[in-house]
Design a protein around this motif. Sequence first.
Motif, PDB file in Angstrom:
ATOM      1  N   GLU A 191      46.351  -9.889  82.919  1.00 45.51           N
ATOM      2  CA  GLU A 191      47.510 -10.347  81.999  1.00 45.51           C
ATOM      3  C   GLU A 191      47.399  -9.318  81.165  1.00 45.51           C
ATOM      4  N   ASP A 192      46.283  -9.203  80.460  1.00 44.33           N
ATOM      5  CA  ASP A 192      45.591  -8.378  79.189  1.00 44.33           C
ATOM      6  C   ASP A 192      46.733  -6.857  79.518  1.00 44.33           C
ATOM      7  N   TYR A 193      46.556  -6.489  80.350  1.00 42.30           N
ATOM      8  CA  TYR A 193      46.875  -5.569  80.568  1.00 42.30           C
ATOM      9  C   TYR A 193      48.525  -4.786  80.708  1.00 42.30           C
ATOM     10  N   GLN A 194      48.547  -5.975  81.402  1.00 40.51           N
ATOM     11  CA  GLN A 194      50.597  -6.256  81.371  1.00 40.51           C
ATOM     12  C   GLN A 194      50.526  -6.104  79.782  1.00 40.51           C
ATOM     13  N   SER A 195      50.310  -6.694  78.960  1.00 39.26           N
ATOM     14  CA  SER A 195      50.814  -6.579  78.065  1.00 39.26           C
ATOM     15  C   SER A 195      50.916  -6.195  77.361  1.00 39.26           C
ATOM     16  N   GLN A 196      49.233  -4.770  77.429  1.00 37.38           N
ATOM     17  CA  GLN A 196      48.754  -4.077  76.709  1.00 37.38           C
ATOM     18  C   GLN A 196      50.381  -2.556  77.197  1.00 37.38           C
ATOM     19  N   ILE A 197      50.562  -2.603  78.691  1.00 37.81           N
ATOM     20  CA  ILE A 197      51.177  -1.927  79.320  1.00 37.81           C
ATOM     21  C   ILE A 197      52.486  -2.017  78.553  1.00 37.81           C
ATOM     22  N   ALA A 198      52.989  -3.476  78.078  1.00 36.87           N
ATOM     23  CA  ALA A 198      54.943  -3.503  78.089  1.00 36.87           C
ATOM     24  C   ALA A 198      54.445  -3.411  76.788  1.00 36.87           C
ATOM     25  N   GLU A 199      53.456  -2.994  76.160  1.00 27.36           N
ATOM     26  CA  GLU A 199      53.167  -3.051  74.667  1.00 27.36           C
ATOM     27  C   GLU A 199      53.781  -1.477  74.418  1.00 27.36           C
ATOM     28  N   LYS A 200      53.271  -0.812  75.161  1.00 28.07           N
ATOM     29  CA  LYS A 200      52.733   1.142  75.027  1.00 28.07           C
ATOM     30  C   LYS A 200      54.335   1.553  75.766  1.00 28.07           C
ATOM     31  N   ASN A 201      55.218   0.447  76.579  1.00 28.05           N
ATOM     32  CA  ASN A 201      55.854   0.929  76.580  1.00 28.05           C
ATOM     33  C   ASN A 201      57.340   0.710  76.044  1.00 28.05           C
ATOM     34  N   ALA A 202      56.988  -0.451  75.006  1.00 30.69           N
ATOM     35  CA  ALA A 202      58.261  -0.275  74.306  1.00 30.69           C
ATOM     36  C   ALA A 202      58.292   0.725  73.287  1.00 30.69           C
ATOM     37  N   GLN A 203      56.683   0.888  72.401  1.00 25.45           N
ATOM     38  CA  GLN A 203      56.450   1.911  71.729  1.00 25.45           C
ATOM     39  C   GLN A 203      56.710   3.162  72.366  1.00 25.45           C
ATOM     40  N   LEU A 204      56.361   3.446  73.676  1.00 24.75           N
ATOM     41  CA  LEU A 204      57.531   4.675  74.082  1.00 24.75           C
ATOM     42  C   LEU A 204      58.786   4.631  73.948  1.00 24.75           C
ATOM     43  N   ASP A 205      59.816   3.945  74.584  1.00 23.53           N
ATOM     44  CA  ASP A 205      61.140   3.732  74.062  1.00 23.53           C
ATOM     45  C   ASP A 205      61.512   3.555  73.245  1.00 23.53           C
ATOM     46  N   ALA A 206      60.544   3.168  71.940  1.00 26.87           N
ATOM     47  CA  ALA A 206      61.314   3.676  70.640  1.00 26.87           C
ATOM     48  C   ALA A 206      60.726   5.399  70.310  1.00 26.87           C
ATOM     49  N   ILE A 207      59.892   5.814  70.824  1.00 28.61           N
ATOM     50  CA  ILE A 207      59.396   7.112  70.658  1.00 28.61           C
ATOM     51  C   ILE A 207      60.706   7.875  71.434  1.00 28.61           C
ATOM     52  N   LYS A 208      60.796   7.113  72.525  1.00 31.82           N
ATOM     53  CA  LYS A 208      62.240   8.227  73.026  1.00 31.82           C
ATOM     54  C   LYS A 208      63.849   8.373  72.040  1.00 31.82           C
ATOM     55  N   LYS A 209      63.246   6.758  71.567  1.00 35.33           N
ATOM     56  CA  LYS A 209      64.428   6.617  70.919  1.00 35.33           C
ATOM     57  C   LYS A 209      64.903   7.875  69.886  1.00 35.33           C
ATOM     58  N   GLN A 210      63.583   7.825  69.287  1.00 35.16           N
ATOM     59  CA  GLN A 210      63.229   8.359  67.943  1.00 35.16           C
ATOM     60  C   GLN A 210      64.097  10.237  68.747  1.00 35.16           C
ATOM     61  N   MET A 211      63.469  10.400  69.879  1.00 36.13           N
ATOM     62  CA  MET A 211      63.505  11.711  70.134  1.00 36.13           C
ATOM     63  C   MET A 211      65.191  11.945  70.490  1.00 36.13           C
ATOM     64  N   ASP A 212      66.239  10.902  70.993  1.00 31.55           N
ATOM     65  CA  ASP A 212      66.968  11.708  71.276  1.00 31.55           C
ATOM     66  C   ASP A 212      67.651  11.512  69.959  1.00 31.55           C
ATOM     67  N   GLU A 213      67.411  10.986  69.163  1.00 33.57           N
ATOM     68  CA  GLU A 213      67.981  11.514  67.655  1.00 33.57           C
ATOM     69  C   GLU A 213      68.090  11.895  66.914  1.00 33.57           C
ATOM     70  N   HIS A 214      67.059  12.807  67.201  1.00 35.20           N
ATOM     71  CA  HIS A 214      65.929  13.746  66.599  1.00 35.20           C
ATOM     72  C   HIS A 214      67.042  14.990  67.020  1.00 35.20           C
ATOM     73  N   GLY A 215      67.129  14.736  68.772  1.00 35.78           N
ATOM     74  CA  GLY A 215      67.752  15.577  69.679  1.00 35.78           C
ATOM     75  C   GLY A 215      69.411  16.409  69.042  1.00 35.78           C
ATOM     76  N   ALA A 216      70.181  14.826  68.801  1.00 42.32           N
ATOM     77  CA  ALA A 216      70.837  14.932  68.477  1.00 42.32           C
ATOM     78  C   ALA A 216      71.484  15.877  67.301  1.00 42.32           C
ATOM     79  N   ILE A 217      70.677  15.606  66.398  1.00 42.98           N
ATOM     80  CA  ILE A 217      69.873  16.432  65.187  1.00 42.98           C
ATOM     81  C   ILE A 217      69.998  17.576  65.198  1.00 42.98           C
ATOM     82  N   LEU A 218      69.714  18.249  65.850  1.00 41.64           N
ATOM     83  CA  LEU A 218      69.314  19.349  66.778  1.00 41.64           C
ATOM     84  C   LEU A 218      70.573  20.240  67.063  1.00 41.64           C
TER      85      LEU A 218
END
Length: 251
Positions: free
Chosen positions: A13-40
Motif C-alpha cells: 500500500e505504501d508503494y501504491q501511495s507513492q506511485i499515485a503520488e508520482k503519477n499525480a506529479q507526472l500529470d502536473a508536469i504533463k499539464k505544464q508541458m502542454d501549457e508550454h507547448g501551447a505557448i511555443l
Amino acid sequence: VGSSIDDQRRSAEDYQSQIAEKNAQLDAIKKQMDEHGAILKKLDDKKKDSATPGLLKEKDALRAQKKEKQDEIQVLWDEFKEANKKWKKNQEEWKTYKAARDKAYEAERERRRAEQKAAREAELAAKTPYEEEMDLCDYLVNYLTTSFLAEKKEEVVETKAADFSGFEGTAMIKNKGEDDYLSLGGGKKKKGKGKKGPKGAKGGKIILAIDTIETFSLLKLQPPATVDAVAATVEELKAKKEYFSTLPRGE
C-alpha cells in the motif's frame, strides 16, 4: 507469518501511495508541458507571420550588392591609379618639352636681338655723323635766305636808277598782267601799292614760328631778331655745319 503478510500488505500500500503520488506529479508536469507547448506553438505561429525572415533575406541581398559595388569601386580605383601614373608621366614629359621649347625661343630671341643690334650698328656706321644736325643747318640757311635775304636783294635791284637816254618821247609799257607801266616824254606813271617787306618780318623785326625757334635751340644758336641780323646768322649756321662735319662719331 501473519505479521509478515501484514508487513508486506502495508509495504504494497505504501508503494501504491507513492506511485499515485508520482503519477499525480507526472500529470502536473504533463499539464505544464502542454501549457508550454501551447505557448511555443503560438510563438512559432507568430514567427511565421513575422517580417524578420524577409528582412534577413534582404540583408543578405544588400550585403551581396555591397560586395559587388565594392568590387566595382576597387576596379575603378585601380584604373584611376594607372591613369594617374600615365598623367604624371605626361606632365613630366610636358615640363621637359616646355623647358626645351622656352630655351629654344629665348635663344631665337637673343639671336634676333643680336641681328637687329648688328643691323643698327651697321646702319649707323654707314650714315654720316651728325647728318641730321647738318640737315637742320641747311634747312635754316635755305629758310632764312629765301625768306629774307633774297627779297632784300630784290629791293636793292629795284631801287637802282634806270638809264633811259635815247628813248625821249617813247613810252615803255610792261607786259600784260604786270601791275604798272612807265611812260616817258610826258607820260604818267600809274600808281600802285607800295612794296611790302619780307614775309615774316614787321618793321625790320623777324617773327619766327615756335618750331623754327626750337630748331635754333637744338643747334645751340640764337635765332635772328631783325632782318639785318639774318646774314650773320646764316654765316653762323654754315660755320656750325662745318663744325659738325669735322666731329667724329659719338661726340
